[in-house]
Design an enzyme around this catalytic site. Structure first.
Site, PDB file in Angstrom:
ATOM      1  N   LYS A   1       1.123  -1.046  -0.064  1.00  7.27           N
ATOM      2  CA  LYS A   1       0.049   0.110   0.421  1.00  7.27           C
ATOM      3  C   LYS A   1       1.292   1.295  -0.174  1.00  7.27           C
ATOM      4  O   LYS A   1       1.998   1.557   0.368  1.00  7.27           O
ATOM      5  CB  LYS A   1      -1.037   0.601   0.968  1.00  7.27           C
ATOM      6  CG  LYS A   1      -1.793   1.303   1.314  1.00  7.27           C
ATOM      7  CD  LYS A   1      -2.663   1.159   2.715  1.00  7.27           C
ATOM      8  CE  LYS A   1      -3.724   2.064   2.936  1.00  7.27           C
ATOM      9  NZ  LYS A   1      -4.722   2.154   4.406  1.00  7.27           N
TER      10      LYS A   1
ATOM     11  N   SER B   1      -9.541   1.657   2.945  1.00  9.72           N
ATOM     12  CA  SER B   1      -7.905   2.611   2.248  1.00  9.72           C
ATOM     13  C   SER B   1      -6.939   1.666   1.446  1.00  9.72           C
ATOM     14  O   SER B   1      -6.473   2.502   0.046  1.00  9.72           O
ATOM     15  CB  SER B   1      -7.645   4.194   2.632  1.00  9.72           C
ATOM     16  OG  SER B   1      -6.512   3.438   3.973  1.00  9.72           O
TER      17      SER B   1
ATOM     18  N   SER C   1      -9.390  -0.920   6.910  1.00  7.94           N
ATOM     19  CA  SER C   1      -8.441  -0.049   5.590  1.00  7.94           C
ATOM     20  C   SER C   1      -8.233  -1.515   5.073  1.00  7.94           C
ATOM     21  O   SER C   1      -7.898  -1.475   3.954  1.00  7.94           O
ATOM     22  CB  SER C   1      -8.069   0.940   5.897  1.00  7.94           C
ATOM     23  OG  SER C   1      -8.731   2.144   6.024  1.00  7.94           O
TER      24      SER C   1
END
Length: 522
Positions: A124, A199, A223
């Site tokens: 990420k 996210s 997330s």
């Protein structure tokens, strides 16, 4: 219960009903189809890949190249990758192979000290990977690069894994739609008209598409777990503090914020969660006993198909609830006891979560102002500008800024009341779960949403954020596809430092229900 808050939720619910036909009309076109997975290497778990690489049955270079080819094939449809390091990864894979061929490394030592030797992984963008994009997907940081590896990435590298790329997120990791003004929107591999979640949405989409064997994400309010639900993956939010968050951006000096935030693995196979957690929790001061076997027959199973009814709640869909029923029916023949607790305190979960999350000190700045780094832009002004396309921020980030500035529309005088409720609720969960209890609860009220819907479903995040607040470990478990071909599933919760219970039950459920299903298999 706060009437103003519930009124706002009811209004959101009504708007959702009104807009639903419009969403369906706008998305009436056929979704883009991803190419089928043809290379058998892409269907092996990270653990299996590592074993075969150690035993010289396959080469690290072949595995890395297979994943590079898969990313190149699917990324035009899902838009998950922000920046790649394919050339560097290929060179590192060749070094792994040469070391094995020349005897520089010992097979048995590798299994113990570098259990993912030669296996690729993705990261990420919010989790620093040296030399790669580190912008938090906000325009004011557009050209930022990570000066060094974050702790999670460093530990993965020390375990022999090879980073391939960094993946897309919402602006400043704010929201469940990985869309921003730098890199655009990440699409769901099962239906490209839908979102991949957030996210860690880029990680979710890449994993769901079979384009990474293991991803590193982060989770402060779901997330990791929500993208894993939307993309058919396993994901683990560890006990608070078990995995280092050093090198994450956004970040806050607040100990409370840091307690809520967790870094963790996202995988297609449950056994890879375990191997990744052993690596990532290496420096944790407590002993998670991840090598200790779990006797499923001695576990107490608890489940909730939904939280208690409250005005304006987002209803849990039939397919999500049915996946919980199927799991309970399977497990009740294997565990010591099964119970569906009635916790009426959860009817105010939105207010409790909001009081604990949006009202803490030192929440990271969201609407960064490059001309005045110490201050944020006014979210209400930015909302007006966004309606006419003039803002430099996404609507999700602006809405998050509004929630932050208004403390989730809660009155200041009521904050201590809800904090006390949270403390009592946490104690109730701790007493219920003990050292051998696992709770099944929805991860989110529905499967993947259509584009631009996520802000209307904001209250649905309470199913995840509550357990960040409590510091409990949680594992997202995929339970197949619904009639629309979308992944469904739920999360498993255990008490602090009982991560191994969640991971063990996840493996049992994978054996029975199959776990991840490739998008092209539907």
């Amino acid at each position: 219960m706060e009437l103003t808050v519930r009124l706002a939720m009811i209004i959101l619910k009504l708007i959702t009903k009104i807009l639903q036909p419009i969403y369906w009309f706008v998305n009436s076109h056929r979704p883009k189809q991803l190419p089928a997975i043809k290379n058998p290497l892409l269907l092996l778990s990270a653990k299996e890949l590592a074993k075969k690489i150690r035993n010289r049955e396959i080469s690290s270079e072949a595995v890395v190249k297979a994943y590079i080819e898969r990313i190149i094939a699917v990324n035009p449809q899902i838009n998950a990758v922000i920046e790649n390091r394919f050339n560097e990864a290929t060179k590192e894979a060749k070094i792994c192979d040469n070391n094995l061929d020349s005897g520089v490394v010992n097979i048995h030592t590798l299994e113990r000290e570098q259990p993912l030797y030669g296996v690729p992984f993705s990261v990420k963008e919010a989790c620093a990977l040296k030399g790669c994009s580190f912008t938090a997907c906000t325009l004011s940081r557009k050209d930022e690069k990570a000066p060094e590896d974050g702790e999670a990435v460093k530990l993965m590298k020390l375990a022999g894994a090879i980073p391939l790329c960094v993946t897309n997120t919402p602006e400043m990791c704010s929201g469940f739609d990985s869309s921003n003004l730098i890199h655009g929107s990440t699409n769901n591999p099962y239906d490209t008209r839908r979102i991949a979640g957030g996210s860690s949405g880029g990680e979710g989409a890449l994993g769901g598409a079979g384009a990474t064997p293991l991803g590193i994400g982060s989770d402060i309010a779901g997330s990791i777990r929500v993208p894993c639900l939307f993309n058919g993956l396993f994901g683990h939010k560890a006990t608070s503090g078990a995995v280092s968050i050093r090198g994450h951006y956004p970040m806050s000096p607040s100990p409370i914020f840091q307690n809520y935030l967790s870094t963790g693995p996202m995988t297609r196979y449950s056994e890879d969660l375990l191997i990744a957690m052993k690596i990532l929790s290496k420096n944790y001061k407590e002993n998670l006993r991840l090598d200790d076997p779990v006797d499923i027959n001695k576990l107490k199973l608890f489940y909730m198909e939904k939280f208690p009814n409250s005005p304006g709640e987002i209803p849990v869909t039939h397919d999500i609830r049915n996946s919980i029923k199927k799991a309970v029916n399977f497990l009740k023949k294997r565990v010591a006891s099964v119970d569906s607790p009635n916790m009426n305190e959860l009817k105010d979960v939105y207010e409790i979560s909001t009081a604990m999350f949006f009202c803490m000190a030192d929440i990271p700045r969201i609407l960064l102002n490059p001309d005045d780094p110490k201050n944020e832009k006014n979210p209400f002004i930015e909302l007006g500008k966004a309606l006419f396309g003039f803002s430099q921020h996404t609507k999700n980030a602006i809405l998050m800024g509004i929630f932050k500035d208004t403390k989730g529309f809660l009155y200041e005088s009521r904050l201590d009341y809800y904090r006390e409720r949270a403390a009592k609720l946490q104690t109730a969960f701790e007493n219920m779960l003990g050292t051998n209890g696992v709770l099944i609860v929805p991860t989110y009220p529905s499967p993947a949403l259509l584009r631009n819907q996520s802000f209307l479903y904001t209250p649905g995040g309470s199913y995840c954020i509550l357990f960040n607040i409590f510091g409990f470990p949680s594992t997202q478990v995929p339970m197949g596809l619904n009639e629309q071909g979308l992944p469904i599933g739920f999360q498993l919760i255990a008490n602090k430092n009982q991560d191994r219970l969640c991971l063990a039950v996840a493996q049992e459920l994978e054996k029975e229900f199959g776990g991840w299903i490739a998008p092209s298999s539907r």
